[in-house]
Every structure is written in C-alpha cells, then in structure tokens.
Design a protein around this motif. Sequence first.
Motif, PDB file in Angstrom:
ATOM      1  N   GLN A  43      -5.019 102.088  12.028  1.00 52.68           N
ATOM      2  CA  GLN A  43      -5.410 100.777  12.528  1.00 52.68           C
ATOM      3  C   GLN A  43      -6.253 100.054  11.492  1.00 52.68           C
ATOM      4  OE1 GLN A  43      -7.299 100.799  16.341  1.00 52.68           O
ATOM      5  NE2 GLN A  43      -5.769 102.095  17.277  1.00 52.68           N
TER       6      GLN A  43
ATOM      7  N   TYR B 280     -10.798  94.298  14.654  1.00 51.49           N
ATOM      8  CA  TYR B 280      -9.905  93.274  15.176  1.00 51.49           C
ATOM      9  C   TYR B 280     -10.706  92.046  15.608  1.00 51.49           C
ATOM     10  CZ  TYR B 280      -6.344  96.774  14.864  1.00 51.49           C
ATOM     11  OH  TYR B 280      -5.474  97.716  14.363  1.00 51.49           O
TER      12      TYR B 280
ATOM     13  N   ASN C  25      -9.390  88.526  17.854  1.00 53.18           N
ATOM     14  CA  ASN C  25     -10.084  88.271  19.119  1.00 53.18           C
ATOM     15  C   ASN C  25     -10.823  86.943  19.092  1.00 53.18           C
ATOM     16  OD1 ASN C  25      -9.996  90.555  21.256  1.00 53.18           O
ATOM     17  ND2 ASN C  25      -9.954  91.568  19.269  1.00 53.18           N
TER      18      ASN C  25
ATOM     19  N   GLU D   7     -18.651  93.058  22.145  1.00 57.78           N
ATOM     20  CA  GLU D   7     -17.974  93.510  23.366  1.00 57.78           C
ATOM     21  C   GLU D   7     -18.113  92.467  24.467  1.00 57.78           C
ATOM     22  OE1 GLU D   7     -17.848  97.289  26.472  1.00 57.78           O
ATOM     23  OE2 GLU D   7     -19.572  97.080  25.153  1.00 57.78           O
TER      24      GLU D   7
ATOM     25  N   ARG E 176     -13.810  93.273  25.036  1.00 59.57           N
ATOM     26  CA  ARG E 176     -13.094  94.434  24.511  1.00 59.57           C
ATOM     27  C   ARG E 176     -14.134  95.468  24.116  1.00 59.57           C
ATOM     28  NH1 ARG E 176      -9.382  91.740  26.165  1.00 59.57           N
ATOM     29  NH2 ARG E 176      -7.576  90.983  25.056  1.00 59.57           N
ATOM     30  N   SER E 177     -13.829  96.742  24.323  1.00 58.48           N
ATOM     31  CA  SER E 177     -14.773  97.808  23.971  1.00 58.48           C
ATOM     32  C   SER E 177     -14.930  97.892  22.444  1.00 58.48           C
ATOM     33  CB  SER E 177     -14.286  99.149  24.504  1.00 58.48           C
ATOM     34  OG  SER E 177     -13.140  99.568  23.780  1.00 58.48           O
TER      35      SER E 177
ATOM     36  N   SER F  22     -14.657 100.444  20.635  1.00 59.70           N
ATOM     37  CA  SER F  22     -13.594 101.282  20.071  1.00 59.70           C
ATOM     38  C   SER F  22     -12.290 100.502  19.919  1.00 59.70           C
ATOM     39  CB  SER F  22     -13.382 102.544  20.911  1.00 59.70           C
ATOM     40  OG  SER F  22     -12.976 102.233  22.213  1.00 59.70           O
ATOM     41  N   GLU F  23     -12.086  99.460  20.716  1.00 55.73           N
ATOM     42  CA  GLU F  23     -10.922  98.582  20.548  1.00 55.73           C
ATOM     43  C   GLU F  23     -11.159  97.582  19.423  1.00 55.73           C
ATOM     44  OE1 GLU F  23      -8.852  97.243  24.456  1.00 55.73           O
ATOM     45  OE2 GLU F  23     -10.982  97.534  24.927  1.00 55.73           O
TER      46      GLU F  23
ATOM     47  N   GLY G 244     -11.143  99.489  15.871  1.00 56.85           N
ATOM     48  CA  GLY G 244     -10.189 100.584  16.021  1.00 56.85           C
ATOM     49  C   GLY G 244     -10.081 101.500  14.815  1.00 56.85           C
TER      50      GLY G 244
ATOM     51  N   TYR H  60     -13.253 103.420  14.411  1.00 56.98           N
ATOM     52  CA  TYR H  60     -13.317 104.432  15.464  1.00 56.98           C
ATOM     53  C   TYR H  60     -12.451 105.638  15.100  1.00 56.98           C
ATOM     54  CZ  TYR H  60     -12.995 106.785  19.935  1.00 56.98           C
ATOM     55  OH  TYR H  60     -13.035 107.740  20.924  1.00 56.98           O
TER      56      TYR H  60
END
Length: 107
Positions: free
Chosen positions: A5, A9, A13, A55, A60-61, A63-64, A67, A70
């Motif tokens: 990944q 991101y 977003n 967040e 979005r978390s 970890s998202e 990514g 993470y």
Amino acid sequence: MASSQLPNYLVSNRKRLSLSQDEVAFLLGTQSGAKVSRYERFDRVPGLETALAFEMIFQRSPSELFGGLYQKVEREVAERAKALADSMDQGNPKRQVLVNIANKSLN
C-alpha cells in the motif's frame, strides 16, 4: 502477503471531502497547508494527536489512512514477536500470545 500500500491516503481522502490543504491545516490547528503537504508527500509522519485528528476529519482509522506505514509496522512487530517467542520455553504461557501476533502478519 497482502499487496503493498501507499504510505498514506491523505490526498485521496482530502479530495474526497473537497478540502484544501489550508482547510485541513486549520482543522488540525496548524498555521498553513505546508505541514499537511509534508504529511501527504510522506516527508513527515504525524504524531498521535495529529493522526487522531486526521481520523476525525476523514472518518477513517489511522490504519486505513496510513495503510503502508501500518503494514510496515505490523511486519516489524510480527518479526520481533516471532523472535521473542522463539527465545521462550515451549511451556511459557506468553509464548502462544507472541506466536499469534507473529502469525497475524507473517502468514
């Protein structure tokens, strides 16, 4: 292994919400969009408070949102868990916990 990944991101977003870097910076409590730009370009990793603010802004978390970072951290922790488990006696109750952590990412 899961596909690789991007480190984060944030751009996608931010654009999804039609926000400028300056607007996100304001929501983060910073002076200008330059700091947001550094986060988006992977030049800077945000601290915990900033990650939690992202967040809240993007719903979005972390970890998202982060990514790729993470995945990197998950892999490193799993490798250390495996090494620690391998150093323990078979009967140690903590060993299975560590094996489970290691198997989550290394499989």
